[in-house]
Write a protein that holds these residues in place. Sequence first.
Motif, mmCIF file in Angstrom:
data_model
loop_
_atom_site.group_PDB
_atom_site.id
_atom_site.type_symbol
_atom_site.label_atom_id
_atom_site.label_comp_id
_atom_site.label_asym_id
_atom_site.label_seq_id
_atom_site.Cartn_x
_atom_site.Cartn_y
_atom_site.Cartn_z
ATOM 1 N N TYR A 122 0.837 -1.205 0.000
ATOM 2 C CA TYR A 122 0.000 0.000 0.000
ATOM 3 C C TYR A 122 0.870 1.253 0.000
ATOM 4 O O TYR A 122 0.629 2.193 -0.767
ATOM 5 N N ASP A 123 1.890 1.246 0.856
ATOM 6 C CA ASP A 123 2.779 2.407 0.927
ATOM 7 C C ASP A 123 3.482 2.640 -0.404
ATOM 8 O O ASP A 123 3.662 3.788 -0.827
ATOM 9 N N ALA A 124 3.884 1.551 -1.052
ATOM 10 C CA ALA A 124 4.585 1.679 -2.327
ATOM 11 C C ALA A 124 3.683 2.266 -3.403
ATOM 12 O O ALA A 124 4.134 3.043 -4.261
ATOM 13 N N GLN A 125 2.406 1.884 -3.382
ATOM 14 C CA GLN A 125 1.493 2.340 -4.430
ATOM 15 C C GLN A 125 0.825 3.674 -4.111
ATOM 16 O O GLN A 125 0.555 4.466 -5.014
ATOM 17 N N TYR A 126 0.531 3.905 -2.827
ATOM 18 C CA TYR A 126 -0.268 5.076 -2.484
ATOM 19 C C TYR A 126 0.383 6.001 -1.458
ATOM 20 O O TYR A 126 -0.053 7.142 -1.310
ATOM 21 N N GLY A 127 1.393 5.495 -0.749
ATOM 22 C CA GLY A 127 1.938 6.265 0.354
ATOM 23 C C GLY A 127 2.494 7.619 -0.036
ATOM 24 O O GLY A 127 2.328 8.607 0.687
ATOM 25 N N SER A 128 3.176 7.683 -1.170
ATOM 26 C CA SER A 128 3.788 8.943 -1.591
ATOM 27 C C SER A 128 2.909 9.714 -2.561
ATOM 28 O O SER A 128 3.301 10.771 -3.053
ATOM 29 N N ALA A 129 1.729 9.164 -2.857
ATOM 30 C CA ALA A 129 0.854 9.828 -3.822
ATOM 31 C C ALA A 129 0.069 10.939 -3.146
ATOM 32 O O ALA A 129 -0.541 10.739 -2.101
ATOM 33 N N GLY A 130 0.110 12.100 -3.736
ATOM 34 C CA GLY A 130 -0.702 13.193 -3.234
ATOM 35 C C GLY A 130 -2.121 13.052 -3.741
ATOM 36 O O GLY A 130 -2.501 12.038 -4.343
ATOM 37 N N ALA A 131 -2.903 14.056 -3.504
ATOM 38 C CA ALA A 131 -4.278 14.035 -3.993
ATOM 39 C C ALA A 131 -4.286 14.063 -5.516
ATOM 40 O O ALA A 131 -3.562 14.841 -6.138
ATOM 41 N N ALA A 132 -5.087 13.196 -6.117
ATOM 42 C CA ALA A 132 -5.220 13.163 -7.573
ATOM 43 C C ALA A 132 -6.290 14.162 -7.996
ATOM 44 O O ALA A 132 -7.239 14.426 -7.257
ATOM 45 N N MET A 133 -6.115 14.722 -9.169
ATOM 46 C CA MET A 133 -7.098 15.668 -9.685
ATOM 47 C C MET A 133 -8.098 14.942 -10.578
ATOM 48 O O MET A 133 -7.726 14.103 -11.400
ATOM 49 N N ALA A 185 -6.416 11.663 -15.129
ATOM 50 C CA ALA A 185 -5.367 11.542 -16.147
ATOM 51 C C ALA A 185 -5.278 10.101 -16.634
ATOM 52 O O ALA A 185 -5.345 9.158 -15.844
ATOM 53 N N GLY A 186 -5.119 9.939 -17.927
ATOM 54 C CA GLY A 186 -4.983 8.617 -18.520
ATOM 55 C C GLY A 186 -6.259 8.042 -19.059
ATOM 56 O O GLY A 186 -6.242 6.997 -19.710
ATOM 57 N N MET A 187 -7.388 8.698 -18.807
ATOM 58 C CA MET A 187 -8.670 8.158 -19.246
ATOM 59 C C MET A 187 -9.104 8.712 -20.601
ATOM 60 O O MET A 187 -9.989 8.142 -21.238
ATOM 61 N N MET A 188 -8.518 9.802 -21.029
ATOM 62 C CA MET A 188 -8.853 10.398 -22.320
ATOM 63 C C MET A 188 -7.621 10.385 -23.219
ATOM 64 O O MET A 188 -6.496 10.195 -22.741
ATOM 65 N N VAL A 189 -7.815 10.612 -24.517
ATOM 66 C CA VAL A 189 -6.677 10.654 -25.428
ATOM 67 C C VAL A 189 -5.807 11.854 -25.065
ATOM 68 O O VAL A 189 -6.298 12.872 -24.551
ATOM 69 N N PRO A 190 -4.491 11.776 -25.309
ATOM 70 C CA PRO A 190 -3.562 12.791 -24.813
ATOM 71 C C PRO A 190 -3.889 14.225 -25.206
ATOM 72 O O PRO A 190 -3.841 15.131 -24.354
ATOM 73 N N SER A 191 -4.197 14.476 -26.469
ATOM 74 C CA SER A 191 -4.448 15.856 -26.883
ATOM 75 C C SER A 191 -5.703 16.416 -26.216
ATOM 76 O O SER A 191 -5.766 17.598 -25.867
ATOM 77 N N PHE A 192 -6.708 15.570 -26.014
ATOM 78 C CA PHE A 192 -7.925 16.004 -25.337
ATOM 79 C C PHE A 192 -7.617 16.332 -23.878
ATOM 80 O O PHE A 192 -8.029 17.368 -23.354
ATOM 81 N N SER A 222 -13.461 20.881 -11.349
ATOM 82 C CA SER A 222 -12.313 20.036 -11.024
ATOM 83 C C SER A 222 -12.246 19.890 -9.520
ATOM 84 O O SER A 222 -12.775 20.730 -8.779
ATOM 85 N N ARG A 223 -11.588 18.832 -9.067
ATOM 86 C CA ARG A 223 -11.508 18.607 -7.633
ATOM 87 C C ARG A 223 -10.328 17.696 -7.325
ATOM 88 O O ARG A 223 -9.890 16.897 -8.171
ATOM 89 N N ALA A 224 -9.826 17.820 -6.131
ATOM 90 C CA ALA A 224 -8.741 16.957 -5.664
ATOM 91 C C ALA A 224 -9.346 15.767 -4.925
ATOM 92 O O ALA A 224 -10.263 15.926 -4.119
ATOM 93 N N VAL A 225 -8.837 14.586 -5.220
ATOM 94 C CA VAL A 225 -9.340 13.364 -4.590
ATOM 95 C C VAL A 225 -8.191 12.687 -3.853
ATOM 96 O O VAL A 225 -7.158 12.364 -4.448
#
Length: 279
Positions: A122-133, A185-192, A222-225
Amino acid sequence: MKKFLATVAVTALLALPVTAQDAPNAETVLATVNGTDITLGHLIAMRQMLPPQYQELPDNVLFDGLLEQLVQQEVLAAVAAQDITRRMELGLDNERRAFLAAMLLDQIGMADLPEEEVQAEYDAQYGSAGAAMEFNASHILVETEEEAQALITELAEGADFAELAQERSVGPSGPNGGELGWFTAGMMVPSFEAAVFALEVGEVSAPVETQFGWHVIVLNDSRAVEPPGLEQVRAELEDGLRRARVDAAITELSAEADVIRPEIEIDPSVIRDLDLLGD
């Protein structure tokens, strides 16, 4: 699992009831078919191999159904064993190999996971992750840049974005006013995505080209999660750790095994040649 076999006549079947004073165990005989015992252990092992949806059946249904299937299988297997062909021998080899391999991998994968190992993952995947937009946007999809620019002009003059999307968008979200809902991020095509991430809430983009056509985008919100808590992702983390265990075991054991692959030329299509197995 295959459907329970249809009922067949069993002429030499002796059922041995368990008396009240005898506690059942794996060796408790439930039926004897032509001298071969079918035990409670056989039923327990068979149930363990059932898919989850079958394991949820009532115990009395499973008990009767599995016992009947084992009886029928023994009747048929005894007849088949009287004339074992090379094809049958090879099939049995493969079944035994697959069963033993599956049992070992299940033993490795389902061994207890120390809590500290789960926490570390968990720490490796989420511990250093800040809030996602997360972003909520709407768009109007048209075929040409000129059409997109005309829409931007109309919007600047006070046109309603949702109404224009319903009238002019060729995308599937058009009838819904162009709304795309929340995404990260990552759910839409890059230019969009790049265009969305550059917008302020309420701002309309310049024409944006993707493989689908030309887009006019408005950022609705927009919001931080915050990252999910450990318990929210525990099952996912444990599944990943178990898969990693299995993969590591396969790699390690394969590296330790003495595997010899003769260098021979062979046409891959021979795997379809049943005549090679003989009768």
